[in-house]
Scaffold this active site. Structure first.
Site, PDB file in Angstrom:
ATOM      1  N   HIS A  39       0.828  -1.209   0.000  1.00 14.54           N
ATOM      2  CA  HIS A  39       0.000   0.000   0.000  1.00 14.54           C
ATOM      3  C   HIS A  39       0.860   1.256   0.000  1.00 14.54           C
ATOM      4  O   HIS A  39       0.493   2.266  -0.617  1.00 14.54           O
ATOM      5  CB  HIS A  39      -0.920   0.022   1.229  1.00 14.54           C
ATOM      6  CG  HIS A  39      -2.188  -0.728   1.037  1.00 14.54           C
ATOM      7  ND1 HIS A  39      -3.226  -0.260   0.287  1.00 14.54           N
ATOM      8  CD2 HIS A  39      -2.595  -1.932   1.517  1.00 14.54           C
ATOM      9  CE1 HIS A  39      -4.220  -1.121   0.294  1.00 14.54           C
ATOM     10  NE2 HIS A  39      -3.865  -2.158   1.045  1.00 14.54           N
ATOM     11  N   GLU A  66      -6.378  -2.263  11.755  1.00 19.05           N
ATOM     12  CA  GLU A  66      -7.437  -2.114  10.759  1.00 19.05           C
ATOM     13  C   GLU A  66      -7.863  -3.490  10.244  1.00 19.05           C
ATOM     14  O   GLU A  66      -9.040  -3.827  10.224  1.00 19.05           O
ATOM     15  CB  GLU A  66      -6.922  -1.253   9.604  1.00 19.05           C
ATOM     16  CG  GLU A  66      -7.927  -1.071   8.481  1.00 19.05           C
ATOM     17  CD  GLU A  66      -7.343  -0.335   7.295  1.00 19.05           C
ATOM     18  OE1 GLU A  66      -8.124   0.022   6.391  1.00 19.05           O
ATOM     19  OE2 GLU A  66      -6.112  -0.140   7.240  1.00 19.05           O
TER      20      GLU A  66
END
Length: 433
Positions: free
Chosen positions: A252, A319
């Site tokens: 990411h 997360e």
């Protein structure tokens, strides 16, 4: 607790403070004053886009023709899963009424927001799935007006697959705008769109800062930071699979933490041995992003047992939380702090990111300690109502007046007194009869 850190995270170098906040503040102030003219100017200067801002249905249809049929089919598959999950969530949000005491009736009602604004990133990666996650969920909640924005590419506009996904998910309006100007257009109701009641969707630091500064008069899904992921693995896990799950999330970006918690030294050492080859096998720029994230923010933590592993994971409140360990039912019942939970070796986080159904807009930076991710509930107002009949009034009025006077709020007490006085003749008549 006796945890051992087998690979520590030195962290990122200090970042300049205030730059993004100052830039965003200036841009929002200008867009409040100048509206669409400022949005067009920022689009030209920052994205190199001078074409139409409002994407027409014909443009969407032409863009859809550029999307390969197989990709369309997979987007439809993902959309169907996301829609079904969101509709099941909506069905769980119920209206009700209850009689608390004879004559004292109260209830709740679920009211969809009037307008939602969805930001869909489109820079280095074409975030097709983000269009599905945000727009589909708002539509399932019953929001009647949904506007979506995404950054246009010079000479091309919004990525064709993103346009296809936006249209499939049910966007009423699509604007070719990115960054702060896109977020502001949603909030201020520019280019024919109604002002959004809520802003949703991921973005870079400037997008996140714009949402932060607009929050208050406008709702937002959450204060989002860089994505993060944690894997819990025991001796039953496959080290290469675990390594790829860490590297797959590290791609990411340089600021995306990935963590491994295990009670197996052998597993930890094997994963550490696989990581360099996994990173090296990625294409650029993914390889550099994953390497930077792993070097600065990757951690491997050794615990004594599964309870210590679970407690450590709860402190991190990731997360994404992926469990690759025996007795999945125990983990599902024990773990308490995560954005979304992925159970078993077959259930990679990437499934949730793209296509499995539950939403991928999730709390980051430890916010999973107190909140969940995007859901239909974010697009609903749970409001309450109440109604008082004569038989409930005497006790309710006396309690209200007494408490109000104890608080020093005489006006409140009088509003209760006057209703009791009006009812007293009827009560005396009933008692006399």
């Amino acid at each position: 607790m006796t945890i051992t850190v087998l690979k520590s995270a030195p962290g990122l170098p200090p970042a300049p403070q205030g730059d993004a906040a100052d830039v965003v503040q200036v841009m929002l102030a200008r867009m409040r004053a100048e509206g669409e003219a400022a949005a067009r100017d920022y689009a030209a200067r920052l994205d190199g886009w001078t074409g139409e801002i409002v994407v027409s249905p014909d443009q969407v249809a032409r863009a859809s023709e550029q999307v390969p049929e197989d990709l369309k089919a997979q987007i439809r598959y993902a959309h169907d899963n996301i829609r079904r999950f969101a509709e099941a969530q909506r069905a769980s949000a119920l209206d009700f009424q209850t009689e608390l005491r004879p004559g004292l009736i109260a209830g709740q009602k679920q009211i969809p927001l009037s307008a939602a604004g969805a930001y869909v990133p489109g820079g280095r990666y074409a975030h097709i799935a983000s269009a599905l996650m945000t727009i589909t969920t708002a539509r399932a909640a019953g929001v009647p007006q949904i506007t979506a924005v995404s950054p246009p590419q010079p000479g091309r506009g919004v990525h064709p697959a993103i346009l296809y996904a936006m249209s499939l998910a049910g966007a009423d309006r699509i604007l070719a705008l990115g960054g702060v100007q896109g977020v502001a257009a949603l909030a201020f109701g520019l280019f024919g769109a109604p002002p959004a009641d809520i802003l949703v969707g991921p973005g870079n630091q400037f997008v996140a800062e714009a949402k932060r500064q607009l929050f208050g008069p406008v709702g937002i899904d959450m204060f989002a930071g860089p994505t993060d992921s944690l894997v819990i693995a025991d001796a039953t896990a496959d080290p290469l699979t675990v390594a790829w799950d860490l590297v797959g999330q590290a791609e990411h970006g340089y600021n995306s933490p990935v963590w491994l918690i295990t009670d197996s030294v052998a597993l930890a050492e094997a994963v550490l041995a696989h990581i360099p080859a996994c990173i090296a096998d990625l294409p650029e720029p993914n390889r550099s992003s994953a390497q930077a994230a792993w070097d600065a923010l990757g951690e491997v933590i050794l615990c004594e047992d599964r309870e210590e592993m679970a407690a450590t994971a709860d402190r991190y409140a990731p997360e994404h939380l992926h469990v690759q360990a025996a007795d999945l039912d125990w983990w599902r019942g024990r773990l308490m702090a995560y954005g979304s939970l992925f159970l078993g070796e077959l259930t990679t986080v990437a499934f949730g990111d793209k296509a499995s159904g539950p939403n991928h807009v999730l709390p980051t930076s430890g916010a999973a300690r107190y909140t969940g991710g995007l859901s239909v509930h974010k697009f609903l107002k749970t409001v309450t109502w109440q109604q008082v009949e004569p038989q409930a009034l005497p006790d309710l009025a006396r309690a209200t007046a007494t408490i109000s006077r104890a608080e020093g709020m005489e006006g409140h007490a009088r509003t209760a007194d006057i209703r009791l006085e009006k009812l007293r003749p009827a009560l005396r008549q009933v008692n006399a009869g």
